[in-house]
Scaffold this motif. Structure first.
Motif, PDB file in Angstrom:
ATOM      1  N   ALA A   1       0.769  -1.417  -0.092  1.00  0.00           N
ATOM      2  CA  ALA A   1       0.092  -0.107   0.163  1.00  0.00           C
ATOM      3  C   ALA A   1       1.020   1.371   0.128  1.00  0.00           C
ATOM      4  CB  ALA A   1      -0.825   0.023   1.314  1.00  0.00           C
ATOM      5  N   ASP A   2       1.935   1.209   0.931  1.00  0.00           N
ATOM      6  CA  ASP A   2       2.491   2.229   0.829  1.00  0.00           C
ATOM      7  C   ASP A   2       3.353   2.681  -0.460  1.00  0.00           C
ATOM      8  OD1 ASP A   2       2.470   2.698   3.410  1.00  0.00           O
ATOM      9  OD2 ASP A   2       3.848   1.854   4.417  1.00  0.00           O
ATOM     10  N   VAL A   3       3.991   1.501  -1.152  1.00  0.00           N
ATOM     11  CA  VAL A   3       4.680   1.732  -2.299  1.00  0.00           C
ATOM     12  C   VAL A   3       3.829   2.234  -3.383  1.00  0.00           C
ATOM     13  CG1 VAL A   3       5.785   0.305  -4.195  1.00  0.00           C
ATOM     14  CG2 VAL A   3       6.403  -0.130  -1.715  1.00  0.00           C
ATOM     15  N   LEU A   4       2.611   1.729  -3.639  1.00  0.00           N
ATOM     16  CA  LEU A   4       1.560   1.921  -4.544  1.00  0.00           C
ATOM     17  C   LEU A   4       1.053   3.675  -4.290  1.00  0.00           C
ATOM     18  CD1 LEU A   4      -0.862  -0.971  -4.506  1.00  0.00           C
ATOM     19  CD2 LEU A   4       0.754  -0.296  -6.529  1.00  0.00           C
TER      20      LEU A   4
ATOM     21  N   LYS B   1       2.398   6.790  -6.821  1.00  0.00           N
ATOM     22  CA  LYS B   1       1.048   7.562  -7.274  1.00  0.00           C
ATOM     23  C   LYS B   1       0.255   6.404  -8.163  1.00  0.00           C
ATOM     24  CE  LYS B   1       2.825  12.291  -6.755  1.00  0.00           C
ATOM     25  NZ  LYS B   1       2.929  12.078  -5.259  1.00  0.00           N
ATOM     26  N   ILE B   2       0.249   5.341  -7.802  1.00  0.00           N
ATOM     27  CA  ILE B   2      -0.546   4.146  -8.471  1.00  0.00           C
ATOM     28  C   ILE B   2      -1.985   4.126  -7.940  1.00  0.00           C
ATOM     29  CG2 ILE B   2      -0.633   1.715  -9.234  1.00  0.00           C
ATOM     30  CD1 ILE B   2       2.594   2.046  -9.171  1.00  0.00           C
ATOM     31  N   ILE B   3      -1.910   3.965  -6.423  1.00  0.00           N
ATOM     32  CA  ILE B   3      -3.244   4.035  -5.804  1.00  0.00           C
ATOM     33  C   ILE B   3      -2.970   4.583  -4.609  1.00  0.00           C
ATOM     34  CG2 ILE B   3      -4.974   2.530  -4.657  1.00  0.00           C
ATOM     35  CD1 ILE B   3      -3.980   0.184  -6.485  1.00  0.00           C
ATOM     36  N   ASN B   4      -3.892   5.793  -4.518  1.00  0.00           N
ATOM     37  CA  ASN B   4      -3.770   6.550  -3.232  1.00  0.00           C
ATOM     38  C   ASN B   4      -4.751   6.088  -2.121  1.00  0.00           C
ATOM     39  OD1 ASN B   4      -6.317   7.595  -3.590  1.00  0.00           O
ATOM     40  ND2 ASN B   4      -5.435   9.217  -4.811  1.00  0.00           N
TER      41      ASN B   4
ATOM     42  N   ILE C   1      -5.964  -6.387  -0.213  1.00  0.00           N
ATOM     43  CA  ILE C   1      -5.357  -7.159  -1.460  1.00  0.00           C
ATOM     44  C   ILE C   1      -6.523  -7.191  -2.556  1.00  0.00           C
ATOM     45  CG2 ILE C   1      -4.882  -9.187  -2.193  1.00  0.00           C
ATOM     46  CD1 ILE C   1      -2.627  -7.873  -0.880  1.00  0.00           C
ATOM     47  N   VAL C   2      -7.649  -7.410  -2.302  1.00  0.00           N
ATOM     48  CA  VAL C   2      -8.965  -7.574  -3.289  1.00  0.00           C
ATOM     49  C   VAL C   2      -9.090  -6.272  -3.893  1.00  0.00           C
ATOM     50  CG1 VAL C   2     -11.270  -8.158  -3.702  1.00  0.00           C
ATOM     51  CG2 VAL C   2      -9.746  -9.635  -2.317  1.00  0.00           C
ATOM     52  N   ALA C   3      -9.231  -4.834  -3.092  1.00  0.00           N
ATOM     53  CA  ALA C   3      -9.503  -3.689  -3.656  1.00  0.00           C
ATOM     54  C   ALA C   3      -8.360  -3.242  -4.538  1.00  0.00           C
ATOM     55  CB  ALA C   3      -9.614  -2.696  -2.450  1.00  0.00           C
ATOM     56  N   PHE C   4      -6.739  -3.650  -4.187  1.00  0.00           N
ATOM     57  CA  PHE C   4      -5.855  -3.424  -4.949  1.00  0.00           C
ATOM     58  C   PHE C   4      -5.923  -3.993  -6.254  1.00  0.00           C
ATOM     59  CE2 PHE C   4      -2.585  -2.856  -1.004  1.00  0.00           C
ATOM     60  CZ  PHE C   4      -3.243  -1.646  -1.083  1.00  0.00           C
TER      61      PHE C   4
ATOM     62  N   ASN D   1      -8.356  -5.063  -7.681  1.00  0.00           N
ATOM     63  CA  ASN D   1      -9.406  -4.615  -8.782  1.00  0.00           C
ATOM     64  C   ASN D   1      -9.325  -3.101  -9.133  1.00  0.00           C
ATOM     65  OD1 ASN D   1     -11.254  -6.738  -8.320  1.00  0.00           O
ATOM     66  ND2 ASN D   1     -12.278  -5.893  -6.603  1.00  0.00           N
ATOM     67  N   ILE D   2      -8.460  -2.369  -8.506  1.00  0.00           N
ATOM     68  CA  ILE D   2      -8.137  -1.068  -8.892  1.00  0.00           C
ATOM     69  C   ILE D   2      -7.084  -1.025  -9.995  1.00  0.00           C
ATOM     70  CG2 ILE D   2      -7.152   1.132  -8.166  1.00  0.00           C
ATOM     71  CD1 ILE D   2      -8.424   0.673  -5.443  1.00  0.00           C
ATOM     72  N   LEU D   3      -6.257  -2.123  -9.777  1.00  0.00           N
ATOM     73  CA  LEU D   3      -5.166  -2.143 -10.897  1.00  0.00           C
ATOM     74  C   LEU D   3      -5.699  -3.014 -12.182  1.00  0.00           C
ATOM     75  CD1 LEU D   3      -2.271  -3.498  -8.807  1.00  0.00           C
ATOM     76  CD2 LEU D   3      -2.261  -1.395  -9.805  1.00  0.00           C
ATOM     77  N   PHE D   4      -6.953  -3.563 -12.114  1.00  0.00           N
ATOM     78  CA  PHE D   4      -7.413  -4.102 -13.323  1.00  0.00           C
ATOM     79  C   PHE D   4      -8.195  -3.077 -14.043  1.00  0.00           C
ATOM     80  CE2 PHE D   4      -8.642  -8.412 -10.971  1.00  0.00           C
ATOM     81  CZ  PHE D   4      -7.182  -8.947 -11.217  1.00  0.00           C
ATOM     82  N   GLU D   5      -8.987  -2.068 -13.283  1.00  0.00           N
ATOM     83  CA  GLU D   5      -9.549  -0.788 -13.682  1.00  0.00           C
ATOM     84  C   GLU D   5      -8.496   0.151 -14.597  1.00  0.00           C
ATOM     85  OE1 GLU D   5     -11.596   1.110 -10.589  1.00  0.00           O
ATOM     86  OE2 GLU D   5     -12.751  -0.405  -9.947  1.00  0.00           O
ATOM     87  N   LYS D   6      -7.266   0.087 -13.848  1.00  0.00           N
ATOM     88  CA  LYS D   6      -6.457   0.956 -14.580  1.00  0.00           C
ATOM     89  C   LYS D   6      -5.669   0.462 -15.609  1.00  0.00           C
ATOM     90  CE  LYS D   6      -5.708   4.214 -10.544  1.00  0.00           C
ATOM     91  NZ  LYS D   6      -4.789   4.858  -9.870  1.00  0.00           N
ATOM     92  N   ARG D   7      -5.997  -0.839 -16.007  1.00  0.00           N
ATOM     93  CA  ARG D   7      -5.033  -1.737 -16.795  1.00  0.00           C
ATOM     94  C   ARG D   7      -3.592  -2.031 -16.631  1.00  0.00           C
ATOM     95  NH1 ARG D   7      -8.842  -2.724 -21.286  1.00  0.00           N
ATOM     96  NH2 ARG D   7     -10.692  -1.557 -20.873  1.00  0.00           N
ATOM     97  N   ILE D   8      -3.109  -1.729 -15.402  1.00  0.00           N
ATOM     98  CA  ILE D   8      -1.976  -2.134 -15.121  1.00  0.00           C
ATOM     99  C   ILE D   8      -1.549  -3.630 -14.921  1.00  0.00           C
ATOM    100  CG2 ILE D   8      -0.457  -1.365 -13.081  1.00  0.00           C
ATOM    101  CD1 ILE D   8      -1.600   1.237 -12.716  1.00  0.00           C
ATOM    102  N   LEU D   9      -2.550  -4.162 -14.397  1.00  0.00           N
ATOM    103  CA  LEU D   9      -2.448  -5.606 -14.217  1.00  0.00           C
ATOM    104  C   LEU D   9      -3.885  -6.349 -14.848  1.00  0.00           C
ATOM    105  CD1 LEU D   9      -1.113  -7.813 -12.780  1.00  0.00           C
ATOM    106  CD2 LEU D   9      -2.591  -7.480 -10.619  1.00  0.00           C
ATOM    107  N   SER D  10      -3.659  -7.306 -15.500  1.00  0.00           N
ATOM    108  CA  SER D  10      -4.863  -8.216 -15.909  1.00  0.00           C
ATOM    109  C   SER D  10      -4.940  -9.167 -14.938  1.00  0.00           C
ATOM    110  CB  SER D  10      -4.555  -8.592 -17.554  1.00  0.00           C
ATOM    111  OG  SER D  10      -3.724  -9.803 -17.340  1.00  0.00           O
ATOM    112  N   PRO D  11      -6.345  -9.672 -14.883  1.00  0.00           N
ATOM    113  CA  PRO D  11      -6.827 -10.817 -14.105  1.00  0.00           C
ATOM    114  C   PRO D  11      -5.872 -12.227 -14.748  1.00  0.00           C
ATOM    115  CG  PRO D  11      -8.656  -9.879 -14.856  1.00  0.00           C
ATOM    116  CD  PRO D  11      -7.651  -9.327 -15.496  1.00  0.00           C
ATOM    117  N   THR D  12      -5.766 -12.325 -16.009  1.00  0.00           N
ATOM    118  CA  THR D  12      -4.759 -13.455 -16.421  1.00  0.00           C
ATOM    119  C   THR D  12      -3.375 -13.474 -15.826  1.00  0.00           C
ATOM    120  OG1 THR D  12      -6.132 -13.662 -18.304  1.00  0.00           O
ATOM    121  CG2 THR D  12      -3.862 -14.581 -18.472  1.00  0.00           C
ATOM    122  N   ASP D  13      -2.665 -12.117 -15.931  1.00  0.00           N
ATOM    123  CA  ASP D  13      -1.291 -12.009 -15.530  1.00  0.00           C
ATOM    124  C   ASP D  13      -1.484 -12.341 -13.790  1.00  0.00           C
ATOM    125  OD1 ASP D  13      -0.643 -11.038 -17.872  1.00  0.00           O
ATOM    126  OD2 ASP D  13      -0.798  -8.969 -17.174  1.00  0.00           O
TER     127      ASP D  13
END
Length: 108
Positions: free
Chosen positions: A41-44, A48-51, A77-80, A82-94
Motif C-alpha cells: 500500500a505504501d509503495v503504490l 502514485k498508482i493507488i492512493n 488485497i482484493v481492492a488493490f 480490482n483497482i489495478l484491473f480498472e487502470k489496466r496496469i494488471l490483468s486478471p490473467t497476469d
C-alpha cells in the motif's frame, strides 16, 4: 434519523451509530503477508498508482457481504487487484499466472 436518510445508502464499512457489542481491543502481531500488504500500500501510494482514497473506495466497492467475510488486509488485497484491473496496469490473467507460479515454488 432524517427523512433524507432513505436517499443515502450506507457504505459497507459505515457502521457508526449502529447497535453493536463493545469493541474488544487486542494486540495483534501482523503476519508476514499482512506486513507485505501494508508495505505494498505504501509503495503504490508513493509511486502514485493507488492512493488512500482509491483504496478506501475500492474496499467500499466490495459490498457488505464480501467486506464481512474478508479480513482487514484481505479487503486491501482484493481492492488493490480490482483497482489495478480498472487502470489496466494488471490483468486478471497476469495475476492468475503469477499466483500459479508462486504456488508451484518449493517450500522448505
Amino acid at each position: 434519523m432524517p427523512e433524507t436518510y432513505q436517499f443515502v445508502k450506507r457504505l459497507p464499512n459505515d457502521i457508526g451509530g449502529l447497535q453493536a457489542d463493545a469493541v474488544q481491543q487486542t494486540d495483534h502481531v501482523l503476519l508476514p503477508w499482512e506486513k507485505r500488504c501494508h508495505a505494498l500500500a505504501d509503495v503504490l501510494d508513493f509511486h502514485k498508482i493507488i492512493n488512500t482514497e482509491e483504496k478506501r473506495r475500492g474496499v467500499e466497492a466490495l459490498g457488505a457481504d464480501l467486506v464481512g467475510k474478508l479480513s482487514y488486509y484481505e479487503r486491501w488485497i482484493v481492492a488493490f487487484a480490482n483497482i489495478l484491473f480498472e487502470k489496466r496496469i494488471l490483468s486478471p490473467t497476469d495475476l492468475a499466472l503469477k499466483m500459479d507460479e508462486v504456488a508451484a515454488r518449493p517450500r522448505d
